[in-house]
Design a protein around this motif. Sequence first.
Motif, PDB file in Angstrom:
ATOM      1  N   PRO A  72       5.099  -4.749  -4.136  1.00 38.95           N
ATOM      2  CA  PRO A  72       4.002  -4.622  -3.165  1.00 38.95           C
ATOM      3  C   PRO A  72       4.534  -4.662  -1.729  1.00 38.95           C
ATOM      4  CG  PRO A  72       3.361  -6.094  -4.924  1.00 38.95           C
ATOM      5  CD  PRO A  72       4.825  -5.783  -5.154  1.00 38.95           C
ATOM      6  N   ARG A 103      -2.399  -0.081  -4.451  1.00 42.82           N
ATOM      7  CA  ARG A 103      -1.530  -1.091  -5.044  1.00 42.82           C
ATOM      8  C   ARG A 103      -0.762  -1.884  -3.994  1.00 42.82           C
ATOM      9  NH1 ARG A 103      -0.555  -1.433 -10.430  1.00 42.82           N
ATOM     10  NH2 ARG A 103      -1.957  -0.101 -11.639  1.00 42.82           N
ATOM     11  N   GLY A 104      -1.143  -1.706  -2.741  1.00 42.08           N
ATOM     12  CA  GLY A 104      -0.582  -2.541  -1.701  1.00 42.08           C
ATOM     13  C   GLY A 104       0.658  -2.009  -1.026  1.00 42.08           C
TER      14      GLY A 104
END
Length: 246
Positions: free
Chosen positions: A40, A61-62
Amino acid sequence: MRWYENDGLWSGFGELMFSERRAVEAEANVADSPLLKFTPGTRVLDLCCGPGLYVVPLARRGHAVTGVDLNQEMLDRAASVCAEAGVEARLEQGDMGDYVRPGEFDVVINMYTSFGYFAEPERNLQVLRNAHESLVPGGQILMDLLGKEVLASWVGRPQAVDLPDGVAFMRDTVLDDWTRLRTDWTLVRDGAVHQASIVSFVYSAAEMRAMLEQAGFVDIECFGGFDGSTYDNHAKRLIVRGTRPR
């Protein structure tokens, strides 16, 4: 005008090239593929991002995603889908032959055979050199291509795609001793016929490996799909991964 600079191509045939099915597949690949498992916060450059099919799931998903494309309409569509999904991404208009951001990214992705567009082989190699320079030491490039070996199993068979309000026909022709490929599109809609052609280089796994090595990448691997399978006679795609040396 070079074919990829024709805005009418992307606006007229974009829905075929970037269908809803492809958006679903991109979402699944980001969720499940071992090749797309990043920490991430990874800084990802989506080179030739189109309408953001990979930008959105990666940002969700960051990851810090930058999408670059030559066509402003594609970028506008990417901005729209990002807004709808409630994710943030940096979207920039740029030519992949010139786009360089030294040491700015951890990963560079290039999807949907968006490589080999330039008529000059050296300029295609420059795209890889640009990606190499834009990566941090240890950073990776991941490319999704229709490999020459896969293409050979079915090229030349006309294909028809039904649309809600028409039909599209596609035919591929191999050019210059298996060096390049021309794809001719014919779209029949509302009694009107629209045509477009795409011409690009087509590469084998060995040729891509050699080009990436020439651009400075190491630890180059070839896969037959996003599942990390072997690139063999069962492969559906050519996925190539390389690393910038530390």
